[in-house]
Structures are given as structure tokens and as C-alpha cells.
Scaffold this motif. Sequence first.
Motif, mmCIF file in Angstrom:
data_model
loop_
_atom_site.group_PDB
_atom_site.id
_atom_site.type_symbol
_atom_site.label_atom_id
_atom_site.label_comp_id
_atom_site.label_asym_id
_atom_site.label_seq_id
_atom_site.Cartn_x
_atom_site.Cartn_y
_atom_site.Cartn_z
ATOM 1 N N GLN A 1 0.815 -1.213 0.000
ATOM 2 C CA GLN A 1 0.000 0.000 0.000
ATOM 3 C C GLN A 1 0.849 1.264 0.000
ATOM 4 O OE1 GLN A 1 -2.337 -0.514 3.545
ATOM 5 N NE2 GLN A 1 -4.037 -1.460 2.428
ATOM 6 N N LEU A 2 1.970 1.224 0.717
ATOM 7 C CA LEU A 2 2.770 2.426 0.911
ATOM 8 C C LEU A 2 3.804 2.685 -0.183
ATOM 9 C CD1 LEU A 2 3.479 2.192 4.749
ATOM 10 C CD2 LEU A 2 1.863 3.701 3.593
ATOM 11 N N PHE A 3 4.407 1.631 -0.708
ATOM 12 C CA PHE A 3 5.510 1.787 -1.659
ATOM 13 C C PHE A 3 4.999 1.870 -3.090
ATOM 14 C CE2 PHE A 3 8.397 -0.988 1.250
ATOM 15 C CZ PHE A 3 8.544 0.057 2.136
ATOM 16 N N PRO A 4 5.700 2.634 -3.943
ATOM 17 C CA PRO A 4 5.423 2.539 -5.380
ATOM 18 C C PRO A 4 5.734 1.111 -5.843
ATOM 19 C CG PRO A 4 6.870 4.403 -4.899
ATOM 20 C CD PRO A 4 6.729 3.611 -3.632
ATOM 21 N N ALA A 5 5.139 0.689 -6.941
ATOM 22 C CA ALA A 5 5.248 -0.702 -7.404
ATOM 23 C C ALA A 5 6.694 -1.170 -7.517
ATOM 24 C CB ALA A 5 4.521 -0.867 -8.735
ATOM 25 N N GLN A 6 7.567 -0.383 -8.113
ATOM 26 C CA GLN A 6 8.959 -0.821 -8.303
ATOM 27 C C GLN A 6 9.688 -0.958 -6.967
ATOM 28 O OE1 GLN A 6 10.481 -1.905 -11.191
ATOM 29 N NE2 GLN A 6 11.932 -2.610 -9.644
ATOM 30 N N LYS A 7 9.446 -0.039 -6.050
ATOM 31 C CA LYS A 7 10.087 -0.115 -4.740
ATOM 32 C C LYS A 7 9.602 -1.352 -3.981
ATOM 33 C CE LYS A 7 11.230 2.525 -0.640
ATOM 34 N NZ LYS A 7 11.093 3.776 0.096
ATOM 35 N N PHE A 8 8.312 -1.648 -4.085
ATOM 36 C CA PHE A 8 7.779 -2.849 -3.440
ATOM 37 C C PHE A 8 8.403 -4.096 -4.057
ATOM 38 C CE2 PHE A 8 4.839 -6.418 -3.321
ATOM 39 C CZ PHE A 8 4.748 -6.592 -1.952
ATOM 40 N N ASP A 9 8.482 -4.144 -5.380
ATOM 41 C CA ASP A 9 9.091 -5.299 -6.053
ATOM 42 C C ASP A 9 10.534 -5.500 -5.606
ATOM 43 O OD1 ASP A 9 6.753 -5.824 -7.399
ATOM 44 O OD2 ASP A 9 7.401 -4.884 -9.277
ATOM 45 N N ASP A 10 11.270 -4.402 -5.443
ATOM 46 C CA ASP A 10 12.660 -4.478 -4.962
ATOM 47 C C ASP A 10 12.706 -5.001 -3.524
ATOM 48 O OD1 ASP A 10 13.462 -3.470 -7.402
ATOM 49 O OD2 ASP A 10 13.795 -1.430 -6.648
ATOM 50 N N TRP A 11 11.750 -4.566 -2.714
ATOM 51 C CA TRP A 11 11.717 -4.970 -1.308
ATOM 52 C C TRP A 11 11.384 -6.454 -1.159
ATOM 53 C CZ3 TRP A 11 7.576 -6.716 1.750
ATOM 54 C CH2 TRP A 11 7.832 -6.791 3.119
ATOM 55 N N ILE A 12 10.439 -6.946 -1.954
ATOM 56 C CA ILE A 12 9.966 -8.322 -1.795
ATOM 57 C C ILE A 12 10.874 -9.333 -2.504
ATOM 58 C CG2 ILE A 12 8.392 -8.478 -3.781
ATOM 59 C CD1 ILE A 12 7.492 -9.634 -0.265
ATOM 60 N N ALA A 13 11.683 -8.896 -3.441
ATOM 61 C CA ALA A 13 12.508 -9.802 -4.259
ATOM 62 C C ALA A 13 13.367 -10.763 -3.441
ATOM 63 C CB ALA A 13 13.356 -9.006 -5.237
ATOM 64 N N PRO A 14 14.100 -10.312 -2.420
ATOM 65 C CA PRO A 14 14.930 -11.264 -1.657
ATOM 66 C C PRO A 14 14.117 -12.376 -0.978
ATOM 67 C CG PRO A 14 15.527 -9.012 -1.104
ATOM 68 C CD PRO A 14 14.296 -8.948 -1.943
ATOM 69 N N PHE A 15 12.902 -12.074 -0.576
ATOM 70 C CA PHE A 15 12.052 -13.097 0.038
ATOM 71 C C PHE A 15 11.620 -14.122 -1.003
ATOM 72 C CE2 PHE A 15 11.567 -9.305 2.668
ATOM 73 C CZ PHE A 15 11.877 -9.820 3.910
ATOM 74 N N ARG A 16 11.335 -13.655 -2.204
ATOM 75 C CA ARG A 16 10.954 -14.561 -3.287
ATOM 76 C C ARG A 16 12.126 -15.424 -3.738
ATOM 77 N NH1 ARG A 16 7.366 -10.400 -6.944
ATOM 78 N NH2 ARG A 16 5.460 -10.600 -5.733
ATOM 79 N N ASP A 17 13.324 -14.908 -3.602
ATOM 80 C CA ASP A 17 14.534 -15.615 -4.042
ATOM 81 C C ASP A 17 15.130 -16.504 -2.952
ATOM 82 O OD1 ASP A 17 14.267 -14.310 -6.454
ATOM 83 O OD2 ASP A 17 15.703 -12.725 -5.935
ATOM 84 N N ASP A 18 14.412 -16.694 -1.859
ATOM 85 C CA ASP A 18 14.885 -17.503 -0.730
ATOM 86 C C ASP A 18 16.185 -17.000 -0.118
ATOM 87 O OD1 ASP A 18 12.758 -19.281 -0.585
ATOM 88 O OD2 ASP A 18 13.614 -20.596 -2.118
ATOM 89 N N SER A 19 16.351 -15.686 -0.120
ATOM 90 C CA SER A 19 17.498 -15.085 0.565
ATOM 91 C C SER A 19 17.024 -13.862 1.353
ATOM 92 C CB SER A 19 18.579 -14.693 -0.446
ATOM 93 O OG SER A 19 18.051 -13.816 -1.414
ATOM 94 N N PRO A 20 16.108 -14.092 2.314
ATOM 95 C CA PRO A 20 15.524 -12.962 3.033
ATOM 96 C C PRO A 20 16.569 -12.187 3.835
ATOM 97 C CG PRO A 20 14.987 -15.013 4.132
ATOM 98 C CD PRO A 20 15.666 -15.375 2.847
#
Length: 70
Positions: A44-63
Amino acid sequence: MNIDIYHLDGSGFHFGRHGRGQENCAVVFPSDSLFSALTARAAQLFPAQKFDDWIAPFRDDSPPYVLTSL
């Protein structure tokens, strides 16, 4: 390893369990529910690209961090 500890103040926390009306209360708030709440708020708070950057490590199994139950 660094550990950050947060203390929640207030009243009205209801960690519901079982059933539509959530008739029972849990003693803890599960870490997956906490992560879900943080993720929903970040979306809700982040622009789409910033959110994608934030969530990427969790999706890549390297939180960058892990959570435990409250």
C-alpha cells in the motif's frame, strides 16, 4: 547476528483462531501472519517498483531478515 525487538503497547489485540467468528484467541501472533501484514502494508505504501525491490529477496529464498512469532 543483530536482533531487533519491538514492544506492542495498547489493548484490543485479538489473535483469532478457528472459525468464521474467530471464537477462540491464540496466545501468540504467528510469524507468517506478521509477515503478511507487513507485506500488505508495504504494498500500500511503496510505489510498485520499490515494493518489487523490497519483496525480491524473500521470493529468491534469501531474506534479509526472518521473523518469529509475537
